[in-house]
Design a protein around this motif. Structure first.
Motif, PDB file in Angstrom:
ATOM      1  N   UNK A  39       0.830  -1.210   0.000  1.00 42.87           N
ATOM      2  CA  UNK A  39       0.000   0.000   0.000  1.00 42.87           C
ATOM      3  C   UNK A  39       0.866   1.262   0.000  1.00 42.87           C
ATOM      4  N   UNK A  40       1.822   1.329   0.908  1.00 48.54           N
ATOM      5  CA  UNK A  40       2.690   2.510   0.994  1.00 48.54           C
ATOM      6  C   UNK A  40       3.542   2.653  -0.264  1.00 48.54           C
ATOM      7  N   UNK A  41       4.025   1.559  -0.792  1.00 49.55           N
ATOM      8  CA  UNK A  41       4.827   1.596  -2.020  1.00 49.55           C
ATOM      9  C   UNK A  41       4.014   2.177  -3.169  1.00 49.55           C
ATOM     10  N   UNK A  42       2.754   1.761  -3.287  1.00 55.12           N
ATOM     11  CA  UNK A  42       1.892   2.293  -4.334  1.00 55.12           C
ATOM     12  C   UNK A  42       1.616   3.773  -4.108  1.00 55.12           C
ATOM     13  N   UNK A  43       1.383   4.166  -2.877  1.00 54.06           N
ATOM     14  CA  UNK A  43       1.127   5.582  -2.570  1.00 54.06           C
ATOM     15  C   UNK A  43       2.348   6.430  -2.920  1.00 54.06           C
ATOM     16  N   UNK A  44       3.530   5.943  -2.617  1.00 54.20           N
ATOM     17  CA  UNK A  44       4.753   6.672  -2.990  1.00 54.20           C
ATOM     18  C   UNK A  44       4.815   6.890  -4.497  1.00 54.20           C
ATOM     19  N   UNK A  45       4.464   5.853  -5.265  1.00 60.52           N
ATOM     20  CA  UNK A  45       4.498   5.971  -6.714  1.00 60.52           C
ATOM     21  C   UNK A  45       3.402   6.897  -7.221  1.00 60.52           C
ATOM     22  N   UNK A  46       2.227   6.874  -6.605  1.00 60.15           N
ATOM     23  CA  UNK A  46       1.161   7.811  -6.975  1.00 60.15           C
ATOM     24  C   UNK A  46       1.623   9.247  -6.751  1.00 60.15           C
ATOM     25  N   UNK A  47       2.321   9.485  -5.643  1.00 59.80           N
ATOM     26  CA  UNK A  47       2.852  10.823  -5.371  1.00 59.80           C
ATOM     27  C   UNK A  47       3.819  11.255  -6.467  1.00 59.80           C
ATOM     28  N   UNK A  48       4.710  10.350  -6.882  1.00 62.87           N
ATOM     29  CA  UNK A  48       5.634  10.661  -7.975  1.00 62.87           C
ATOM     30  C   UNK A  48       4.872  10.961  -9.261  1.00 62.87           C
ATOM     31  N   UNK A  49       3.833  10.171  -9.539  1.00 58.80           N
ATOM     32  CA  UNK A  49       3.041  10.375 -10.755  1.00 58.80           C
ATOM     33  C   UNK A  49       2.303  11.710 -10.734  1.00 58.80           C
TER      34      UNK A  49
ATOM     35  N   UNK B 263       3.703  14.343  -9.568  1.00 56.71           N
ATOM     36  CA  UNK B 263       4.724  15.370  -9.705  1.00 56.71           C
ATOM     37  C   UNK B 263       5.498  15.701  -8.443  1.00 56.71           C
ATOM     38  N   UNK B 264       5.296  14.948  -7.386  1.00 57.08           N
ATOM     39  CA  UNK B 264       6.015  15.202  -6.134  1.00 57.08           C
ATOM     40  C   UNK B 264       7.435  14.656  -6.261  1.00 57.08           C
ATOM     41  N   UNK B 265       8.403  15.518  -5.992  1.00 56.46           N
ATOM     42  CA  UNK B 265       9.800  15.113  -6.095  1.00 56.46           C
ATOM     43  C   UNK B 265      10.445  14.933  -4.718  1.00 56.46           C
TER      44      UNK B 265
ATOM     45  N   UNK C   2       2.158  19.404  -4.533  1.00 55.97           N
ATOM     46  CA  UNK C   2       2.162  19.100  -5.964  1.00 55.97           C
ATOM     47  C   UNK C   2       2.579  20.376  -6.697  1.00 55.97           C
ATOM     48  N   UNK C   3       3.293  20.276  -7.810  1.00 56.09           N
ATOM     49  CA  UNK C   3       3.706  21.480  -8.537  1.00 56.09           C
ATOM     50  C   UNK C   3       2.564  22.453  -8.852  1.00 56.09           C
ATOM     51  N   UNK C   4       1.343  21.958  -9.009  1.00 54.76           N
ATOM     52  CA  UNK C   4       0.189  22.822  -9.313  1.00 54.76           C
ATOM     53  C   UNK C   4      -0.221  23.689  -8.126  1.00 54.76           C
TER      54      UNK C   4
ATOM     55  N   UNK D  56      -8.105  18.421  -1.675  1.00 59.17           N
ATOM     56  CA  UNK D  56      -6.795  17.878  -2.048  1.00 59.17           C
ATOM     57  C   UNK D  56      -6.857  16.353  -2.060  1.00 59.17           C
ATOM     58  N   UNK D  57      -5.824  15.743  -2.641  1.00 65.29           N
ATOM     59  CA  UNK D  57      -5.718  14.290  -2.623  1.00 65.29           C
ATOM     60  C   UNK D  57      -5.537  13.815  -1.193  1.00 65.29           C
ATOM     61  N   UNK D  58      -6.246  12.778  -0.804  1.00 67.09           N
ATOM     62  CA  UNK D  58      -6.091  12.132   0.500  1.00 67.09           C
ATOM     63  C   UNK D  58      -5.946  10.633   0.258  1.00 67.09           C
ATOM     64  N   UNK D  59      -4.771  10.109   0.553  1.00 64.54           N
ATOM     65  CA  UNK D  59      -4.495   8.680   0.427  1.00 64.54           C
ATOM     66  C   UNK D  59      -4.513   8.095   1.837  1.00 64.54           C
ATOM     67  N   UNK D  60      -5.408   7.159   2.101  1.00 62.78           N
ATOM     68  CA  UNK D  60      -5.656   6.718   3.470  1.00 62.78           C
ATOM     69  C   UNK D  60      -5.420   5.214   3.625  1.00 62.78           C
ATOM     70  N   UNK D  61      -4.458   4.873   4.474  1.00 63.57           N
ATOM     71  CA  UNK D  61      -4.220   3.486   4.850  1.00 63.57           C
ATOM     72  C   UNK D  61      -4.925   3.220   6.181  1.00 63.57           C
ATOM     73  N   UNK D  62      -5.465   2.017   6.345  1.00 68.43           N
ATOM     74  CA  UNK D  62      -6.179   1.589   7.550  1.00 68.43           C
ATOM     75  C   UNK D  62      -7.406   2.467   7.813  1.00 68.43           C
ATOM     76  N   UNK D  63      -8.146   2.745   6.749  1.00 69.80           N
ATOM     77  CA  UNK D  63      -9.338   3.601   6.841  1.00 69.80           C
ATOM     78  C   UNK D  63     -10.446   2.986   7.693  1.00 69.80           C
ATOM     79  N   UNK D  64     -10.420   1.675   7.866  1.00 71.63           N
ATOM     80  CA  UNK D  64     -11.452   1.045   8.687  1.00 71.63           C
ATOM     81  C   UNK D  64     -11.432   1.545  10.134  1.00 71.63           C
TER      82      UNK D  64
END
Length: 135
Positions: free
Chosen positions: A36-46, A48-50, A66-68, A99-107
């Motif tokens: 989950x965290x690995x995917x979130x990191x990649x979503x952040x890169x996608x 534009x987060x550097x 995000x650059x925007x 804004x984007x909210x990526x949530x792990x353990x939302x339950x």
């Protein structure tokens, strides 16, 4: 959307997720260690987060620009015991910020999640690949 992928394909998977125009609040479900965290990191890169990204297991939330000018909030509620802990940290302000909210353990904060959200379910397959379902 359903995707079976290996970790070396995670960049393409993240780009497909963003291109599918999901709700900006995304819940990530899956067992500990499924990626989950690995995917979130990649979503952040996608997006534009550097800056370096990491799991907010101890801080509960990490904020990225995000650059925007918009932001990404990455939550990890694994350690909380009650929803009031999320309320005390101001989770409502984040969730309704636009804004984007990526949530792990939302339950752990189930009754606080806005109705308009997307969910990503990830399972580890026997061959080491992941099966992702975006709903």
């Amino acid at each position: 959307m359903n995707i079976v992928f290996s970790l070396d394909q995670i960049q393409e998977v993240a780009e497909q997720i963003i291109a599918s125009n999901p709700n900006k609040i995304i819940l990530f479900n899956g067992e500990m260690g499924v990626g989950k965290t690995t995917l979130i990191k990649q979503l952040c890169k996608s997006l534009g987060i550097t800056d370096a990204t990491s799991s907010p297991t101890f801080s509960l939330v990490n904020e990225y620009q995000i650059p925007s000018g918009k932001k990404v909030y990455h939550f990890d509620f694994y350690r909380i015991k009650q929803e009031t802990e999320a309320l005390d940290m101001g989770v409502d302000d984040y969730l309704y910020s636009g804004n984007w909210c990526f949530i792990e353990w939302s339950e752990k904060i189930e009754s606080l999640i806005p109705e308009e959200h997307s969910t990503i379910n990830i399972k580890l397959l026997s061959d080491g690949k992941r099966e992702l379902e975006l709903v």
